[in-house]
Design a protein around this motif. Structure first.
Motif, PDB file in Angstrom:
ATOM      1  N   UNK A 150     -12.941   0.355  11.554  1.00 22.71           N
ATOM      2  CA  UNK A 150     -12.213  -0.191  10.430  1.00 22.71           C
ATOM      3  C   UNK A 150     -11.788   1.038   9.579  1.00 22.71           C
ATOM      4  N   UNK A 151     -12.534   1.966   9.289  1.00 20.62           N
ATOM      5  CA  UNK A 151     -11.947   3.158   8.258  1.00 20.62           C
ATOM      6  C   UNK A 151     -10.943   3.762   9.012  1.00 20.62           C
ATOM      7  N   UNK A 152     -10.823   4.103  10.186  1.00 21.71           N
ATOM      8  CA  UNK A 152      -9.737   4.797  11.100  1.00 21.71           C
ATOM      9  C   UNK A 152      -8.616   3.993  10.908  1.00 21.71           C
ATOM     10  N   UNK A 153      -8.754   2.693  11.169  1.00 21.91           N
ATOM     11  CA  UNK A 153      -7.713   1.696  11.178  1.00 21.91           C
ATOM     12  C   UNK A 153      -6.940   1.774   9.709  1.00 21.91           C
ATOM     13  N   UNK A 154      -7.638   1.946   8.655  1.00 20.89           N
ATOM     14  CA  UNK A 154      -7.075   1.810   7.247  1.00 20.89           C
ATOM     15  C   UNK A 154      -6.511   3.078   6.984  1.00 20.89           C
ATOM     16  N   UNK A 155      -7.127   4.149   7.460  1.00 21.56           N
ATOM     17  CA  UNK A 155      -6.742   5.525   6.800  1.00 21.56           C
ATOM     18  C   UNK A 155      -5.784   6.218   7.680  1.00 21.56           C
ATOM     19  N   UNK A 156      -5.641   5.847   9.180  1.00 25.31           N
ATOM     20  CA  UNK A 156      -4.779   6.535   9.812  1.00 25.31           C
ATOM     21  C   UNK A 156      -3.614   6.372   9.580  1.00 25.31           C
ATOM     22  N   UNK A 157      -2.834   5.210   9.227  1.00 26.40           N
ATOM     23  CA  UNK A 157      -1.575   5.110   8.849  1.00 26.40           C
ATOM     24  C   UNK A 157      -0.947   5.963   7.755  1.00 26.40           C
ATOM     25  N   UNK A 158      -2.095   6.009   6.635  1.00 27.52           N
ATOM     26  CA  UNK A 158      -1.954   6.760   5.246  1.00 27.52           C
ATOM     27  C   UNK A 158      -1.673   8.250   5.670  1.00 27.52           C
ATOM     28  N   UNK A 159      -2.947   8.749   6.479  1.00 27.22           N
ATOM     29  CA  UNK A 159      -2.668  10.138   7.116  1.00 27.22           C
ATOM     30  C   UNK A 159      -1.443  10.399   7.843  1.00 27.22           C
ATOM     31  N   UNK A 160      -0.851   9.565   8.641  1.00 34.66           N
ATOM     32  CA  UNK A 160       0.296   9.898   9.292  1.00 34.66           C
ATOM     33  C   UNK A 160       1.495  10.121   8.138  1.00 34.66           C
ATOM     34  N   UNK A 161       1.508   9.201   7.252  1.00 33.34           N
ATOM     35  CA  UNK A 161       2.219   9.054   6.408  1.00 33.34           C
ATOM     36  C   UNK A 161       2.592  10.522   5.671  1.00 33.34           C
ATOM     37  N   UNK A 182       5.778   8.070  -3.047  1.00 32.32           N
ATOM     38  CA  UNK A 182       5.725   7.659  -4.600  1.00 32.32           C
ATOM     39  C   UNK A 182       4.947   6.528  -4.540  1.00 32.32           C
ATOM     40  N   UNK A 183       5.215   5.346  -3.892  1.00 31.81           N
ATOM     41  CA  UNK A 183       4.622   4.243  -4.028  1.00 31.81           C
ATOM     42  C   UNK A 183       2.938   4.546  -3.679  1.00 31.81           C
ATOM     43  N   UNK A 184       2.697   5.301  -2.681  1.00 30.45           N
ATOM     44  CA  UNK A 184       1.071   5.525  -2.226  1.00 30.45           C
ATOM     45  C   UNK A 184       0.549   6.313  -3.562  1.00 30.45           C
ATOM     46  N   UNK A 185       1.205   7.062  -4.183  1.00 31.51           N
ATOM     47  CA  UNK A 185       0.739   8.021  -5.238  1.00 31.51           C
ATOM     48  C   UNK A 185       0.479   7.126  -6.259  1.00 31.51           C
ATOM     49  N   UNK A 186       1.391   6.083  -6.937  1.00 34.10           N
ATOM     50  CA  UNK A 186       1.227   4.933  -7.746  1.00 34.10           C
ATOM     51  C   UNK A 186      -0.142   4.229  -7.542  1.00 34.10           C
ATOM     52  N   UNK A 187      -0.160   3.840  -6.357  1.00 33.99           N
ATOM     53  CA  UNK A 187      -1.284   2.898  -5.875  1.00 33.99           C
ATOM     54  C   UNK A 187      -2.876   3.565  -6.039  1.00 33.99           C
ATOM     55  N   UNK A 188      -2.743   4.930  -5.654  1.00 31.37           N
ATOM     56  CA  UNK A 188      -3.971   5.597  -5.688  1.00 31.37           C
ATOM     57  C   UNK A 188      -4.330   5.839  -7.256  1.00 31.37           C
ATOM     58  N   UNK A 189      -3.335   6.001  -8.022  1.00 27.23           N
ATOM     59  CA  UNK A 189      -3.439   6.108  -9.688  1.00 27.23           C
ATOM     60  C   UNK A 189      -3.993   4.837  -9.995  1.00 27.23           C
ATOM     61  N   UNK A 190      -3.468   3.726  -9.607  1.00 27.56           N
ATOM     62  CA  UNK A 190      -4.031   2.299 -10.187  1.00 27.56           C
ATOM     63  C   UNK A 190      -5.527   2.235  -9.802  1.00 27.56           C
TER      64      UNK A 190
END
Length: 287
Positions: free
Chosen positions: A42-53, A266-274
């Motif tokens: 589950x952790x890999x499923x959620x993080x892999x697309x973000x790491x690919x980005x 940019x959207x990813x950075x905003x989400x992490x900041x939130x």
């Protein structure tokens, strides 16, 4: 007199401390394999697309992508409309949350369910509903057009309405939960001293629930910033007028993938900041 009968003999802590140690270290003895493997998947499923980005991001051309006129135009429009939608949610959502938390009326459960419906409703369906209600031939929109000459669809105001429609439930849920956790006796004490209900709400309740309002406003702002379905259905995709960042990502993905990745970052950075901004509140609530 035995040692156990002597004054100051602390028998309780001696028997409790091993149990406390076992309770504290029990989770460290080992993780069951049937839980470990699905958890890691589950952790890999959620993080892999973000790491690919992050891996495929055009870092060498990222400054040029983010400073281009089209990207800046979509970014500025997204920030303005998301902030306006959050303001609308605050003005309308906080009183609604107070009504749901502090008053008794027939059908309150049904009203609460309807308020939270946009959370599970597909955004495109929400956009269609907004068109049927506020469009030129809509239930209310026809009167706005004929009486006042106001047209909401395919305008920047339409973007704000679409974003507020999907974002307001986040604020209402957060504020209502905070109101239910707050002690209503403070308001009652203020009213017994001569304050009106509104004065008690403004001078007593609002300071008490300010953290919940702030958390709900941040969540609503982030949800409005990332809104896509209701916006493109109700407001369209016109650069400089209704094209927000999610819509720009969708359009750029077909013509300029590097620009799409830059906007996504940019959207990813905003989400992490939130999430980082709300972490302290979540930790305080669950501890």
């Amino acid at each position: 007199m035995t040692p156990l009968d002597k004054p100051g003999a602390a028998t309780g802590p001696r028997t409790d401390r091993p149990g406390r140690r076992r309770a504290r270290t029990g989770g460290r003895r080992g993780v069951p394999l049937p839980l470990l493997l699905p958890g890691l998947l589950a952790l890999a499923f959620l993080l892999l697309p973000l790491l690919a980005l992050l891996v495929r991001a055009p870092w060498h051309s990222l400054p040029d992508q983010l400073t281009s006129a089209e990207v800046w135009q979509a970014l500025r429009l997204s920030l303005v409309t998301a902030t306006a939608a959050t303001a609308v949610s605050l003005v309308l959502g906080v009183p609604l949350a107070w009504l749901l938390a502090r008053t008794e009326f027939p059908g309150r459960g049904l009203v609460r369910a309807l308020v939270t419906l946009p959370l599970v409703l597909p955004p495109v369906v929400g956009g269609v509903a907004l068109l049927l209600a506020l469009g030129r031939n809509g239930v209310i929109g026809r009167w706005l057009d004929s009486w006042f000459g106001i047209t909401l669809p395919f305008t920047t105001t339409g973007v704000v309405i679409a974003e507020a429609f999907v974002a307001m439930p986040f604020l209402v849920i957060s504020v209502e939960g905070t109101l239910r956790a707050a002690d209503p006796r403070y308001e009652e004490a203020a009213t017994t001293l001569g304050a009106s209900r509104f004065t008690a709400f403004r001078r007593v309740t609002l300071p008490l629930i300010a953290p919940g309002i702030a958390a709900g406003a941040v969540l609503a702002w982030a949800r409005a910033l990332g809104e896509f379905g209701a916006t493109i259905t109700f407001a369209g995709n016109f650069p400089g007028r209704t094209q927000t960042m999610p819509l720009a990502v969708y359009l750029a993905l077909q013509n300029d993938p590097e620009a799409a990745i830059a906007l996504s970052l940019v959207l990813l950075a905003v989400s992490i900041a939130v999430l980082a901004g709300l972490r302290d509140r979540w930790m305080t609530t669950t501890s």
